[in-house]
Scaffold this motif. Structure first.
Motif, PDB file in Angstrom:
ATOM      1  N   VAL A 114       0.845  -1.192   0.000  1.00 26.49           N
ATOM      2  CA  VAL A 114       0.000   0.000   0.000  1.00 26.49           C
ATOM      3  C   VAL A 114       0.882   1.244   0.000  1.00 26.49           C
ATOM      4  O   VAL A 114       1.931   1.271   0.643  1.00 26.49           O
ATOM      5  N   LEU A 115       0.453   2.234  -0.757  1.00 30.52           N
ATOM      6  CA  LEU A 115       1.115   3.542  -0.799  1.00 30.52           C
ATOM      7  C   LEU A 115       0.076   4.580  -0.401  1.00 30.52           C
ATOM      8  O   LEU A 115      -1.005   4.639  -0.985  1.00 30.52           O
ATOM      9  N   PHE A 116       0.419   5.375   0.618  1.00 29.05           N
ATOM     10  CA  PHE A 116      -0.432   6.471   1.064  1.00 29.05           C
ATOM     11  C   PHE A 116       0.209   7.779   0.627  1.00 29.05           C
ATOM     12  O   PHE A 116       1.414   7.964   0.800  1.00 29.05           O
ATOM     13  N   ILE A 117      -0.595   8.686   0.097  1.00 31.43           N
ATOM     14  CA  ILE A 117      -0.125  10.027  -0.241  1.00 31.43           C
ATOM     15  C   ILE A 117      -1.019  11.006   0.501  1.00 31.43           C
ATOM     16  O   ILE A 117      -2.249  10.990   0.334  1.00 31.43           O
TER      17      ILE A 117
ATOM     18  N   ARG B  72      -2.147  -6.426   6.915  1.00 33.60           N
ATOM     19  CA  ARG B  72      -0.863  -5.862   7.343  1.00 33.60           C
ATOM     20  C   ARG B  72       0.163  -5.840   6.192  1.00 33.60           C
ATOM     21  O   ARG B  72       1.242  -6.406   6.288  1.00 33.60           O
ATOM     22  N   PRO B  73      -0.166  -5.137   5.119  1.00 30.22           N
ATOM     23  CA  PRO B  73       0.710  -5.107   3.939  1.00 30.22           C
ATOM     24  C   PRO B  73       1.959  -4.253   4.166  1.00 30.22           C
ATOM     25  O   PRO B  73       2.013  -3.431   5.090  1.00 30.22           O
ATOM     26  N   ALA B  74       2.938  -4.423   3.291  1.00 26.98           N
ATOM     27  CA  ALA B  74       4.075  -3.509   3.243  1.00 26.98           C
ATOM     28  C   ALA B  74       3.506  -2.135   2.905  1.00 26.98           C
ATOM     29  O   ALA B  74       2.557  -2.019   2.130  1.00 26.98           O
TER      30      ALA B  74
ATOM     31  N   VAL C  48      -3.023   0.461  -3.922  1.00 27.36           N
ATOM     32  CA  VAL C  48      -2.704  -0.855  -3.375  1.00 27.36           C
ATOM     33  C   VAL C  48      -2.382  -1.862  -4.474  1.00 27.36           C
ATOM     34  O   VAL C  48      -2.796  -1.700  -5.623  1.00 27.36           O
ATOM     35  N   THR C  49      -1.658  -2.882  -4.049  1.00 27.33           N
ATOM     36  CA  THR C  49      -1.414  -4.065  -4.872  1.00 27.33           C
ATOM     37  C   THR C  49      -1.900  -5.251  -4.054  1.00 27.33           C
ATOM     38  O   THR C  49      -1.623  -5.351  -2.865  1.00 27.33           O
ATOM     39  N   ALA C  50      -2.654  -6.135  -4.707  1.00 27.80           N
ATOM     40  CA  ALA C  50      -3.169  -7.324  -4.037  1.00 27.80           C
ATOM     41  C   ALA C  50      -2.780  -8.562  -4.828  1.00 27.80           C
ATOM     42  O   ALA C  50      -2.481  -8.481  -6.022  1.00 27.80           O
TER      43      ALA C  50
END
Length: 127
Positions: A75-78, A100-102, A121-123
């Motif tokens: 997951v990337l949060f901006i 609990r992803p990276a 996100v990537t799943a």
């Protein structure tokens, strides 16, 4: 497997030329998603409300791909405003606590000042 593109129905996807999500093999990549309610094309002012709507938008795309937020691996949060991040922590835990992803957080401007959080996100699809 053929690449499959998923749309949320947002006019931005067509105008700009991207998909809300792309399935390729076992992986699902969900584009940076904001807190717009796509049905009404409105966005709340509150960052916590935006975070909740963002996760609902992401969950909808993942469901179309045959997976859920529990399948998120990255997951990337901006967040444009540093002070907006901590109030979002309980929302993040609510939606991603099982996976609990990276995770990475970036402070950067978004498309409009109304947008206070964007999440990508990537799943990995379940077997």
């Amino acid at each position: 497997m053929t690449r499959i593109r998923i749309s949320s129905g947002s006019r931005f996807e067509e105008e700009i030329g991207y998909s809300r999500a792309v399935i390729d093999g076992d992986h699902v990549w969900v584009s940076g998603t904001t807190g717009y309610d796509y049905a009404a094309m409105t966005i709340a002012e509150d960052v916590v409300a935006q975070a909740r709507q963002t996760f609902e938008n992401i969950a909808a795309a993942l469901a179309q791909a045959g997976c859920s937020l529990d399948d998120v691996v990255r997951v990337l949060f901006i967040v444009p405003r540093r002070e907006d991040w901590e109030p979002c922590w309980p929302v993040v835990k609510q939606y991603l606590g099982n996976a609990r992803p990276a995770s990475t957080l970036i402070h950067a401007g978004l498309q409009t000042d109304a947008m206070r959080i964007e999440i990508e996100v990537t799943a990995r699809r379940p077997a």
